[in-house]
Scaffold this active site. Structure first.
Site: not given
Length: 725
Positions: A407-408, A411, A413, A415, A429, A527
């Protein structure tokens, strides 16, 4: 007969054209095969028609002293080229800051077959009390890495050790195609002595060794002449092997004795010679992969007479009976039948021992990450909705963490989307690393705290996996992607009305206020950015990725010493102090608020330097009275002007340089709530002239501000009347 002749001629022309096209990418005769000490191997080449494609063109020029030839890629000297590993070693420049001079460093490989290898290189900083940052990108993802060195009267730099005192190193978060190295805003005049310098660079890990002499002199610069070795990854094409092999005209593995390998660090593929062959797999015929004469090796492969064959060899015994090396293997298997029982017994024993070893490792990780504490609390009734998953369950849910389920990436990890056995969709994740031993001990306790987080605008943490070296987190799956793609995606921000933007901002502020004020202990996100705000089926905001490292520290020893975050959203006070506070989240939220009202990205590396940072551009516009220049054209309008000014003023307060001057997230949420109520009130639908007559607004220059102020008074009055009822 004439049409048949024309048809045959047409077919011949097509075949001839394909042959010519296929051969056009091969090097021309007479291309140089060496420049200085570097062997030039195809697909690389020097001169017209010598390289496979434009990105592989090299140049052979004289060195600065004019004494030797040097191979250059772009403006970087090339040390050597590896066909087998897909690497090129180049000499990269060093960013420096000294008493009276400084240099920065920008490297851009976008549009080329090259990336900076994340496995072979380290971001390295040398100097006393030095903070250096490296902003980089790969495709559309932007990364920022920071490294802070320390100096102390109680700690001294050690020869050969780069552990933070005078020297620090950080692994790269991805194979980057672009990066820019710079130092913090510290003034070079605070250095002790004119010969003290600070350096930052990306350097090949195996080629760097720290010496304490680098701290108080220009020894490091003098030794390396401003350059250090760095490894670049490269690959050919933009397709996988399966796709590339279907197009014989452009397929790069030309040798008949070669095979294709998908690149693991870059889009495209590499070529290798088949077993028993060596040479250049990118060339056909005699220039490509050639047979290895095993019989001519210094150590013969068989005791009798050796007879070489294509891709293999034969052995001939003393009775003049010849057999191939494959035949010898069959004979060996036949002889081993007598000991097959022993082999099976040894194999079974080994497998049982390895299985027990793996189980012990999993149990060790489970205990280390606080799994026993979690089980105890869950069994006592706390965290009853929290699940501890096994590694096998998550591997099955993600189809062995297949790339198609990504999915993405970030920095910290990657997902993945997963489907549990009960059919429910989840987001998993898979973190990169966890090096802090104290964090490992506290992880189970923090998971228990996070499992209690229950807010409609926060992505629910469903469980975790603790039997692996780095724990994995399991969240509820949110289907409509991120706020970043909602604003900046292919559809752009023109379809998003102002009311929707205001609602998303309010919902996100409520979530952060909950983490800061209602969680016990308080939770700092660390973040906040538009890509960490997800949108559900109704496009309601869901704050995500508040992870496992954000329970508020209780003493100074728990503060981080390495600045991490996302460039464009980082709190400048946090970058200076390395102390994450709730006001750091407020600053980052202010940048998200700017994205919503301007439709622009937080950081634009391709724009003019003065417009790269959205927050800086916005603050300058506010100071100069040019707010209308940065507001998204699609939400400008007489009925929105006053509200937009209020939202812009709120964003300005969130972006105050000093954290103590910023509002708390609760104040931000309450103010956004009031603005939403004003916008939802029926009078916002009236004709502007009627509104001016109703509210007594006379001067157009301040009509919007007066209107909003009057609305707040009237809104409060309505609230009192309703309360009285």
């Amino acid at each position: 007969m004439l049409p048949m002749h024309l048809l045959l001629f047409f077919i011949f022309a097509i075949v001839l054209q394909s042959v010519v096209r296929g051969a056009s990418s091969l090097p021309h005769p007479g291309c140089p095969d060496k420049c200085g000490d570097v062997d030039i191997v195809y697909p690389f080449g020097i001169g017209p028609g010598c390289a496979m494609e434009e990105g592989f063109e090299l140049h052979c020029n004289k060195s600065q002293d004019g004494q030797r030839n040097v191979t250059y890629f772009s403006n970087l000297p090339v040390a050597d080229i590896s066909l087998l590993q897909g690497h090129v070693r180049v000499m990269s420049h060093i960013a420096s800051m000294c008493h009276n001079w400084s240099t920065t460093y920008l490297l851009d490989f976008r549009g080329t077959p090259f990336t900076v290898s994340e496995k072979e290189n380290l971001f390295t900083v040398i100097g006393a009390d030095t903070l250096a940052l490296m902003a980089g990108s790969r495709q559309s993802a932007i990364y920022v890495i920071g490294c802070l060195t320390q100096s102390s009267p109680y700690l001294a730099a050690q020869e050969g050790l780069c552990t933070g005192v005078g020297c620090c190193q950080v692994a790269l978060s991805s194979s980057l195609s672009y990066h820019n190295i710079s130092f913090s805003d510290a003034n070079a005049s605070d250095m002790d002595g004119e010969r003290q310098c600070r350096y930052a660079m990306v350097v090949e890990a195996n080629k760097f060794s720290f010496h304490t002499a680098y701290l108080n002199a220009t020894t490091f610069w003098d030794e390396h002449r401003g350059e250090v070795p760095m490894i670049l990854n490269w690959s050919v094409g933009n397709e996988t092997c399966d796709v590339a092999q279907n197009d014989t005209a452009s397929y790069a593995c030309r040798s008949s004795n070669s095979y294709c390998i998908n690149s693991t660090s870059h889009s495209g593929y590499l070529c290798n010679c088949s077993e028993g062959y060596q040479g250049n797999p990118y060339l056909p015929g005699d220039g490509g992969c050639q047979d290895i004469n095993e019989c001519a090796l210094s150590t013969p492969p068989c005791p009798g007479r050796c007879i070489n064959t294509q891709g293999g060899f034969y052995c001939q015994n003393t009775k003049n009976q010849s057999f191939s090396h494959s035949g010898a293997a069959i004979i060996s298997v036949g002889l081993s039948v007598t000991v097959v029982t022993l082999v099976i017994a040894i194999t079974c024993s080994y497998l049982i021992r390895e299985r027990r070893k793996l189980a012990n490792i999993k149990e060790k990780y489970f205990r280390q990450h606080g799994g026993l504490l979690l089980l105890e609390q869950i069994s006592s009734g706390q965290g009853t909705t929290f699940t501890i998953f096994t590694e096998a369950e998550l591997m099955e849910a993600t189809d062995q963490f297949d790339e198609k389920n990504v999915l993405g990436r970030g920095g910290h990890g990657t997902v993945y989307k997963g489907t549990l056995k009960n059919g429910s969709a989840v987001a998993i994740k898979r973190c990169i690393s966890m090096t802090d031993e104290q964090r490992k001990k506290e992880f189970g306790k923090e998971m228990l705290i996070l499992s209690q987080v229950n807010h409609k605008n926060i992505v629910k943490l469903l469980g975790c996996c603790l039997e692996v070296e780095v724990p994995m987190l399991v969240y509820e799956f949110i289907p409509n992607g991120t706020l970043f793609h909602f604003i900046h995606g292919s559809n752009g921000s023109h379809n998003i009305p102002f009311s929707t933007r205001l609602r998303i901002a309010h919902e996100s502020a409520l979530a952060l206020d909950y983490l800061h004020s209602c969680a016990s202990p308080p939770i700092l996100h660390g973040d906040v950015k538009s890509s960490n705000i997800l949108l559900d089926n109704n496009y309601s905001a869901k704050v995500s990725d508040f992870g496992a490292s954000i329970v508020a520290p209780t003493d100074e020893s728990q503060f981080v010493t390495l600045v991490q975050g996302t460039c464009g959203y980082l709190d400048p006070e946090y970058m200076q102090t390395c102390q994450l506070t709730d006001k750091s989240d407020v600053y980052s939220f202010g940048v998200v608020l700017l994205e919503l009202i301007t439709g622009k990205k937080a950081l634009n590396l391709e724009g003019p330097e003065s417009e790269r940072s959205l927050s800086m551009r916005f603050l300058c516009a506010m100071k100069e009275g040019r707010l209308v220049d940065v507001i998204d054209d699609h939400i400008k309008g007489e009925e929105n002007d006053g509200l937009l000014e209020e939202v812009a003023d709120l964003a300005r307060q969130c972006l105050e340089m000093a954290g103590e001057n910023r509002p708390a997230m609760r104040d931000v949420a309450e103010r956004l709530d009031r603005l939403r109520k004003v916008m939802q009130h029926p009078w916002m639908q009236r004709d502007p002239e009627e509104m001016e007559s109703l509210l007594g607004v006379r001067e157009p220059a301040v009509a919007g501000v007066e209107m909003v102020s009057t609305m707040f008074v009237m809104e409060k009055s309505v609230g009192l009347l309703e309360f009285g009822r």
